[in-house]
Motif scaffolding. Structure first.
Motif, mmCIF file in Angstrom:
data_model
loop_
_atom_site.group_PDB
_atom_site.id
_atom_site.type_symbol
_atom_site.label_atom_id
_atom_site.label_comp_id
_atom_site.label_asym_id
_atom_site.label_seq_id
_atom_site.Cartn_x
_atom_site.Cartn_y
_atom_site.Cartn_z
ATOM 1 N N SER A 182 -9.443 7.662 -6.282
ATOM 2 C CA SER A 182 -9.002 6.850 -7.418
ATOM 3 C C SER A 182 -7.705 6.123 -7.074
ATOM 4 O O SER A 182 -7.542 4.936 -7.390
ATOM 5 N N TYR A 183 -6.792 6.828 -6.432
ATOM 6 C CA TYR A 183 -5.515 6.224 -6.035
ATOM 7 C C TYR A 183 -5.749 5.047 -5.086
ATOM 8 O O TYR A 183 -5.156 3.989 -5.225
ATOM 9 N N HIS A 186 -9.292 2.552 -7.045
ATOM 10 C CA HIS A 186 -9.265 2.093 -8.435
ATOM 11 C C HIS A 186 -7.870 1.714 -8.895
ATOM 12 O O HIS A 186 -7.694 0.690 -9.555
ATOM 13 N N ASP A 187 -6.871 2.545 -8.550
ATOM 14 C CA ASP A 187 -5.507 2.227 -8.970
ATOM 15 C C ASP A 187 -5.006 0.940 -8.317
ATOM 16 O O ASP A 187 -4.114 0.281 -8.847
ATOM 17 N N SER A 188 -5.567 0.578 -7.184
ATOM 18 C CA SER A 188 -5.152 -0.664 -6.512
ATOM 19 C C SER A 188 -5.681 -1.903 -7.226
ATOM 20 O O SER A 188 -5.345 -3.030 -6.854
ATOM 21 N N LYS A 190 -5.013 -2.290 -10.498
ATOM 22 C CA LYS A 190 -4.247 -2.349 -11.748
ATOM 23 C C LYS A 190 -2.780 -2.670 -11.465
ATOM 24 O O LYS A 190 -2.131 -1.958 -10.696
ATOM 25 N N ASN A 196 5.046 -2.592 -10.412
ATOM 26 C CA ASN A 196 3.870 -1.726 -10.279
ATOM 27 C C ASN A 196 2.777 -2.342 -9.411
ATOM 28 O O ASN A 196 1.707 -1.775 -9.251
ATOM 29 N N ASN A 201 2.969 2.809 -8.132
ATOM 30 C CA ASN A 201 1.564 2.614 -8.457
ATOM 31 C C ASN A 201 1.357 2.104 -9.874
ATOM 32 O O ASN A 201 0.634 1.142 -10.100
ATOM 33 N N ARG A 202 1.920 2.787 -10.870
ATOM 34 C CA ARG A 202 1.732 2.363 -12.260
ATOM 35 C C ARG A 202 3.054 2.335 -12.980
ATOM 36 O O ARG A 202 3.901 3.150 -12.737
#
Length: 202
Positions: A182-183, A186-188, A190, A196, A201-202
């Motif tokens: 996910s890191y 998927h997190d890439s 957002k 961020n 990351n966020r």
């Protein structure tokens, strides 16, 4: 003190009680190796991915290290004790003794579900499968050498399968693998500002 140390050294060098002493040293090596492997891993994973108070983080690191070291030491102790007993019963070592002893030890120690045991068992599963393929090649069950390069296909199949599972059947993967993927994948997707996007990351 020097006299007692000399007596211990003499006993250790004599070869007497070798089986019992090797079981004790195996337990010791399990504690040391388990600690060396788990402590840095738990430290890095906790600092990178777990928040919360420092006290809780330190406790999580120490608990993971203790569990890994204890389980590995207990398994080594159990395995070496059982192989020694089987050898004594049959008057000589046999190839199946290692399987029986490890099977029992694996059930008793690594058959108890916790995150540490899950990680160790999954780590071993990949190594065992890889080793079995090599063994089948050596025994002639699989042609040797295989035609063409096989390692690129191995990498392609493994990564193809894991990303397909992650994208479409994520719940079937181990939670730590889900989190890592996910890191990465998927997190890439957002962000809403420079910070961020590039700094955190966020």
């Amino acid at each position: 003190m020097a006299t007692s140390l000399a007596a211990v050294n003499q006993l250790l060098a004599s070869g007497r009680y070798h089986t019992i002493l090797s079981i004790i040293k195996g337990f010791r090596n399990g504690v040391v190796y388990g600690s060396k492997i788990r402590f840095p891993h738990a430290l890095v994973m906790t600092l990178l991915f777990k928040g919360g108070p420092i006290k809780d983080q330190v406790q999580a690191i120490l608990e993971a290290t203790y569990t890994h070291a204890k389980n590995l030491a207990t398994f080594v102790f159990t395995y070496k004790t059982l192989t020694a007993l089987l050898c004594e019963i049959e008057s000589k070592p046999r190839e199946y003794h290692s399987f029986i002893a490890a099977f029992i030890g694996g059930y008793l120690v690594f058959g108890k579900y916790n995150k540490i045991n899950e990680q160790i068992n999954l780590y071993l599963l990949s190594r065992v499968l890889y080793g079995l393929v090599r063994m089948f090649v050596e025994k002639g069950y699989i042609p040797s050498p295989p035609e063409g390069k096989t390692f690129p296909w191995f990498g392609a199949i493994i990564w193809g399968l894991v990303l397909w599972q992650f994208e479409h059947h994520q719940h079937t993967l181990q939670p730590s693998l889900q989190s890592s993927m996910s890191y990465l994948y998927h997190d890439s997707n957002k962000w809403d500002n420079f910070k961020n996007f590039l700094i955190y990351n966020r």
